[in-house]
Write a protein that holds these residues in place. Sequence first.
Motif, PDB file in Angstrom:
ATOM      1  N   UNK A   1      -7.287  -0.617  26.291  1.00  0.00           N
ATOM      2  CA  UNK A   1      -5.975  -0.717  26.916  1.00  0.00           C
ATOM      3  C   UNK A   1      -6.168  -0.955  28.412  1.00  0.00           C
ATOM      4  N   UNK A   2      -5.464  -1.946  28.934  1.00  0.00           N
ATOM      5  CA  UNK A   2      -5.543  -2.249  30.361  1.00  0.00           C
ATOM      6  C   UNK A   2      -4.915  -1.123  31.167  1.00  0.00           C
ATOM      7  N   UNK A   3      -5.372  -0.989  32.431  1.00  0.00           N
ATOM      8  CA  UNK A   3      -4.838   0.054  33.311  1.00  0.00           C
ATOM      9  C   UNK A   3      -3.339  -0.119  33.513  1.00  0.00           C
ATOM     10  N   UNK A   4      -2.874  -1.381  33.644  1.00  0.00           N
ATOM     11  CA  UNK A   4      -1.441  -1.606  33.858  1.00  0.00           C
ATOM     12  C   UNK A   4      -0.628  -1.183  32.632  1.00  0.00           C
ATOM     13  N   UNK A   5      -1.180  -1.391  31.433  1.00  0.00           N
ATOM     14  CA  UNK A   5      -0.475  -0.970  30.217  1.00  0.00           C
ATOM     15  C   UNK A   5      -0.433   0.548  30.127  1.00  0.00           C
ATOM     16  N   UNK A   6      -1.532   1.190  30.519  1.00  0.00           N
ATOM     17  CA  UNK A   6      -1.566   2.654  30.504  1.00  0.00           C
ATOM     18  C   UNK A   6      -0.562   3.221  31.495  1.00  0.00           C
ATOM     19  N   UNK A   7      -0.461   2.604  32.656  1.00  0.00           N
ATOM     20  CA  UNK A   7       0.493   3.051  33.660  1.00  0.00           C
ATOM     21  C   UNK A   7       1.913   2.889  33.144  1.00  0.00           C
ATOM     22  N   UNK A   8       2.209   1.760  32.499  1.00  0.00           N
ATOM     23  CA  UNK A   8       3.543   1.532  31.945  1.00  0.00           C
ATOM     24  C   UNK A   8       3.847   2.556  30.854  1.00  0.00           C
ATOM     25  N   UNK A   9       2.853   2.859  30.041  1.00  0.00           N
ATOM     26  CA  UNK A   9       3.029   3.848  28.990  1.00  0.00           C
ATOM     27  C   UNK A   9       3.316   5.214  29.595  1.00  0.00           C
ATOM     28  N   UNK A  10       2.571   5.567  30.635  1.00  0.00           N
ATOM     29  CA  UNK A  10       2.798   6.833  31.321  1.00  0.00           C
ATOM     30  C   UNK A  10       4.198   6.879  31.920  1.00  0.00           C
ATOM     31  N   UNK A  11       4.614   5.807  32.574  1.00  0.00           N
ATOM     32  CA  UNK A  11       5.939   5.768  33.185  1.00  0.00           C
ATOM     33  C   UNK A  11       7.012   5.907  32.119  1.00  0.00           C
ATOM     34  N   UNK A  12       6.810   5.285  30.943  1.00  0.00           N
ATOM     35  CA  UNK A  12       7.768   5.391  29.859  1.00  0.00           C
ATOM     36  C   UNK A  12       7.879   6.806  29.332  1.00  0.00           C
ATOM     37  N   UNK A  13       6.778   7.523  29.357  1.00  0.00           N
ATOM     38  CA  UNK A  13       6.763   8.907  28.895  1.00  0.00           C
ATOM     39  C   UNK A  13       7.676   9.768  29.753  1.00  0.00           C
ATOM     40  N   UNK A  14       7.725   9.464  31.045  1.00  0.00           N
ATOM     41  CA  UNK A  14       8.489  10.281  31.978  1.00  0.00           C
ATOM     42  C   UNK A  14       9.855   9.704  32.317  1.00  0.00           C
ATOM     43  N   UNK A  15      10.241   8.606  31.641  1.00  0.00           N
ATOM     44  CA  UNK A  15      11.513   7.979  31.952  1.00  0.00           C
ATOM     45  C   UNK A  15      12.653   8.984  31.830  1.00  0.00           C
ATOM     46  N   UNK A  16      13.474   9.056  32.856  1.00  0.00           N
ATOM     47  CA  UNK A  16      14.647   9.914  32.902  1.00  0.00           C
ATOM     48  C   UNK A  16      14.313  11.404  32.880  1.00  0.00           C
ATOM     49  N   UNK A  18      12.751  13.424  35.714  1.00  0.00           N
ATOM     50  CA  UNK A  18      12.125  13.628  37.022  1.00  0.00           C
ATOM     51  C   UNK A  18      11.455  14.990  37.159  1.00  0.00           C
ATOM     52  N   UNK A  19      11.917  15.991  36.418  1.00  0.00           N
ATOM     53  CA  UNK A  19      11.288  17.300  36.503  1.00  0.00           C
ATOM     54  C   UNK A  19       9.856  17.256  35.988  1.00  0.00           C
ATOM     55  N   UNK A  20       9.593  16.431  34.958  1.00  0.00           N
ATOM     56  CA  UNK A  20       8.230  16.298  34.449  1.00  0.00           C
ATOM     57  C   UNK A  20       7.329  15.591  35.456  1.00  0.00           C
ATOM     58  N   UNK A  21       7.869  14.554  36.087  1.00  0.00           N
ATOM     59  CA  UNK A  21       7.110  13.836  37.113  1.00  0.00           C
ATOM     60  C   UNK A  21       6.804  14.781  38.263  1.00  0.00           C
ATOM     61  N   UNK A  22       7.789  15.556  38.671  1.00  0.00           N
ATOM     62  CA  UNK A  22       7.614  16.476  39.786  1.00  0.00           C
ATOM     63  C   UNK A  22       6.580  17.553  39.469  1.00  0.00           C
ATOM     64  N   UNK A  23       6.586  18.062  38.243  1.00  0.00           N
ATOM     65  CA  UNK A  23       5.573  19.057  37.850  1.00  0.00           C
ATOM     66  C   UNK A  23       4.170  18.470  37.922  1.00  0.00           C
ATOM     67  N   UNK A  24       4.011  17.221  37.459  1.00  0.00           N
ATOM     68  CA  UNK A  24       2.714  16.546  37.535  1.00  0.00           C
ATOM     69  C   UNK A  24       2.284  16.385  38.991  1.00  0.00           C
ATOM     70  N   UNK A  25       3.213  15.991  39.843  1.00  0.00           N
ATOM     71  CA  UNK A  25       2.927  15.811  41.264  1.00  0.00           C
ATOM     72  C   UNK A  25       2.501  17.129  41.897  1.00  0.00           C
ATOM     73  N   UNK A  26       3.251  18.193  41.639  1.00  0.00           N
ATOM     74  CA  UNK A  26       2.956  19.502  42.222  1.00  0.00           C
ATOM     75  C   UNK A  26       1.620  20.067  41.725  1.00  0.00           C
ATOM     76  N   UNK A  27       1.223  19.696  40.494  1.00  0.00           N
ATOM     77  CA  UNK A  27      -0.031  20.197  39.924  1.00  0.00           C
ATOM     78  C   UNK A  27      -1.251  19.488  40.508  1.00  0.00           C
TER      79      UNK A  27
END
Length: 95
Positions: A1-16, A18-27
């Motif tokens: 899997x290309x890095x860009x596809x993995x990034x898109x997959x990750x972004x899709x996981x966190x779509x809508x 923001x609390x999950x994204x923020x927890x990842x950032x804070x960790x």
Amino acid sequence: MKASAALALNAGTFAWKPDLILRKLRADERLGGTPVIFLTAKGMTADRIEGFQAGCDDYHPKPVDFSKLLSQISAALGETAQASEATVKTASPAR
């Protein structure tokens, strides 16, 4: 899997979610101190409480008061710079 596809997959996981994204950032030890300001269409008190419980530093519903937002960005960046300086001074060996 290309890095860009993995990034898109990750972004899709966190779509809508923001609390999950923020927890990842804070960790992340490199990014955990990054100030986070929510800009959102959700302006109800319950939404604000949820945002602050998720860990945001500030919360601005639409319409955004840009002068207030800019002053709070400046304050957040100033606090971050002061905290970094304090960490550097504390970590520096005594002479």
